[in-house]
Design an enzyme around this catalytic site. Structure first.
Site, mmCIF file in Angstrom:
data_model
loop_
_atom_site.group_PDB
_atom_site.id
_atom_site.type_symbol
_atom_site.label_atom_id
_atom_site.label_comp_id
_atom_site.label_asym_id
_atom_site.label_seq_id
_atom_site.Cartn_x
_atom_site.Cartn_y
_atom_site.Cartn_z
ATOM 1 N N GLU A 185 0.911 -1.113 -0.012
ATOM 2 C CA GLU A 185 0.067 -0.035 0.035
ATOM 3 C C GLU A 185 0.926 1.204 -0.001
ATOM 4 O O GLU A 185 0.769 2.363 0.821
ATOM 5 C CB GLU A 185 -1.142 -0.154 1.188
ATOM 6 C CG GLU A 185 -1.918 -1.186 1.123
ATOM 7 C CD GLU A 185 -2.994 -1.184 2.370
ATOM 8 O OE1 GLU A 185 -3.140 -0.603 3.000
ATOM 9 O OE2 GLU A 185 -3.738 -2.110 2.129
ATOM 10 N N GLU A 330 -5.124 -8.244 -0.483
ATOM 11 C CA GLU A 330 -5.991 -8.140 0.791
ATOM 12 C C GLU A 330 -7.294 -7.859 0.233
ATOM 13 O O GLU A 330 -7.524 -6.982 -0.535
ATOM 14 C CB GLU A 330 -4.989 -6.968 1.505
ATOM 15 C CG GLU A 330 -3.929 -7.299 2.170
ATOM 16 C CD GLU A 330 -3.503 -5.932 3.295
ATOM 17 O OE1 GLU A 330 -4.634 -5.160 3.556
ATOM 18 O OE2 GLU A 330 -2.387 -5.764 3.359
#
Length: 554
Positions: A185, A330
């Site tokens: 991320e 995810e």
């Protein structure tokens, strides 16, 4: 003749068609006829491709390993992804007297155990070893360093030597089966203090280091967080002032886009870099930070995962890398490790519906995470604290664990699918496998802050309306046997028993055993087809209920 009624279940096993008129207490409605000998079409089980875990060092604990073994055995997970592989608690890299020192022992211990359990690593390269970092900023209770490497050559040497070590230890054929993802991320300042351009350079350095060891190793990115409805990530860094989710009435539910994916693919094309897979995290929510640093959660509908994957698939297909795999490395019903809805039945129904709706739009939809042995914010204050895990810290399975277990029981050939039911066949033995589910999206508020407390989560679970599903299976073997299994408020769900105990924190040893047994116990019934090889099933599904049908042989 089998009993005509069981809790929430009516089963009709006909010996002859004329018996229909004799059984007046049963009303047949919405009956879908399915010929079980149909050729069908392939069903890709993206739900079992990968599952998440908190960080590498947690994988050195006994209860983490025990729970992972159970998850692999029951849910069929093939790969596991986690943060912190390069974090200092794995003792991987130090500079001593100006000389780089590499230590593979902790990583070897973890990866050896994974392979022995029967699951492969989905490698995430991150975060930065402190002796290589350009700054001191960290994230999580365990303080993962989120700054870019101060020297990309040092980083490349570490990656190359680590991959070479894996090649020497496990063999080239084995590590070609793994995936190698660059960072986590990086679009969020919470995980990457650098710019977008700096992340792209990190990817370039990393993919070249990995491919230097072997060109067939699979590398990808950008591993960005979430889909957004605005242009907050259009620049080099996130622009918080561009968040539309503070103005809820202006948010279009259908117009959400993945972050950096198109720009990442364009950069790689320009630099002539390989991209074996594209990864991003399509949580069906958005967490926005206002000017005071307060987090607000925007919850989208159950359809958002499917809608997002349509958009992502189109972007990849139109890029220079149309054959790249798509891994959602995810995913969960929300990205909060303190969202109490994770512990209850609606989350399990959400998992089933979202996965079935989204297949085969991606190669994996990796649930975050398999265990509440998970310490991003430290240990949970309660044994049911809304953690991500399919299994809580004490080893008590949650309804979401059963959701993945029942998905794993499905066959690889899809015979019929409609809302709330899928009928499949397993090629290996020809057995029929079905799954019924009821996610009552009318009972779930959307475009509002996420459930954050136990009571809010339970209030949603108490809402909803029962629904009916009927199927008529034909072309079965005469008297074929089937097992039906329920996941509902009294089956496969331990929280009510914990509340009845008085919410012990933590439960004593005997209470823990009882809660584990309560979570493991599920209502099961055996039914049989008629002499003509037909089976009619009528099910009244309670809100959030799951029911599996599995052909059994004795």
């Amino acid at each position: 003749m089998f009993p005509l009624s069981t809790p929430l279940l009516s089963i009709l096993c006909w010996m002859e068609a004329k018996h229909l008129l004799e059984l007046e207490e049963v009303t047949l409605v919405d009956q879908t006829i399915v010929n079980t000998k149909l050729s069908g079409k392939p069903l890709y089980p993206m739900w079992r491709k990968c599952v998440g875990a908190g960080r590498a060092n947690e994988g050195l604990r006994a209860n983490w390993l025990e729970q992972l073994e159970l998850a692999v055995k029951s849910c069929g997970f093939e790969y596991i992804r986690f943060h912190g592989l390069l974090h200092d608690d794995m003792c991987l890299f130090r500079i001593i007297d100006g000389v780089p020192v590499y230590n593979w022992q902790y990583v070897d211990e973890l990866f050896d155990r994974l392979l022995e359990i029967g699951i492969r690593p989905f490698v995430e390269f991150g975060f930065c070893p402190i002796d290589m970092a350009s700054g001191i900023e960290t994230q999580f209770w365990w303080k993962g360093n989120i700054t870019p490497p101060r020297n990309l050559e040092e980083w490349a040497n570490l990656i190359e030597k680590l991959v070479e070590h894996w090649r020497d230890r496990y063999g080239i054929e084995e590590i070609r089966k793994w995936y190698y993802e660059v960072w986590n991320e990086p679009n969020l300042s919470a995980f990457w203090t650098g710019t977008r351009s700096q992340y792209f350079e990190l990817y370039k350095t990393t993919v070249m280091a990995v491919k230097k060891v072997d060109s067939k190793l699979r590398v990808g990115g950008p591993a960005t967080s979430n889909f957004v409805p605005d242009d907050r990530f259009e620049g080099e860094r996130e622009d918080v002032s561009r968040h539309l989710t503070f103005r809820m009435e202006n948010v279009d539910e259908t117009n959400w886009r993945p972050v950096w994916v198109a720009e990442f693919l364009a950069y790689c094309e320009q630099e002539v870099l390989p991209v074996d897979f594209v990864s991003t995290h399509p949580y069906p929510t958005d967490f926005a930070l206002d000017g005071y640093g307060k987090t607000e959660g925007f919850s989208r509908t159950v359809h958002s995962t499917r809608n997002d994957l349509f958009v992502l698939r189109q972007i990849v297909s139109e890029s220079a890398y149309p054959q790249a795999e798509i891994h959602l490395s995810e995913w969960s019903s929300s990205p909060s490790p303190r969202d109490h809805s994770h512990d209850h039945l609606p989350a399990a129904a959400f998992v089933v519906k979202a996965n079935l709706d989204a297949t085969p739009l991606a190669d994996s939809l990796s649930y975050w995470v398999f265990s509440d042995v998970f310490e991003e914010g430290g240990a949970g204050a309660s044994i049911f604290h809304g953690g991500f895990g399919l299994i809580n810290f004490q080893g008590i399975a949650k309804p979401t664990f059963h959701a993945y277990r029942l998905l794993n029981q499905l066959g690889d050939v899809e015979l019929m699918r409609k809302e709330k039911v899928i009928i499949t066949r397993k090629s290996e033995d020809g057995s029929i496998r079905a799954l019924f589910y009821h996610y009552d999206d009318q009972a779930v508020p959307s475009a509002v802050p996420l459930a954050a407390t136990q009571e809010k989560a339970l209030n949603i679970q108490r809402k909803g309306t029962a629904t009916h599903v009927g199927i008529h299976l034909t072309a079965l073997e005469p008297f074929a046997s089937f097992e039906l299994e329920h996941i509902n408020e009294t089956s496969g769900y331990a929280v009510p028993a914990w509340i009845e105990m008085g919410n012990p924190e933590p439960p004593n040893r005997q209470q823990t055993v009882e809660l584990r047994e309560k979570a493991e116990f599920t209502e099961k019934y055996v039914v049989r087809a008629s002499e003509q090889g037909e089976l009619i099933i009528q099910i009244n599904l309670a809100p959030w209920e799951l029911v599996s049908l599995k052909q059994i042989y004795k």
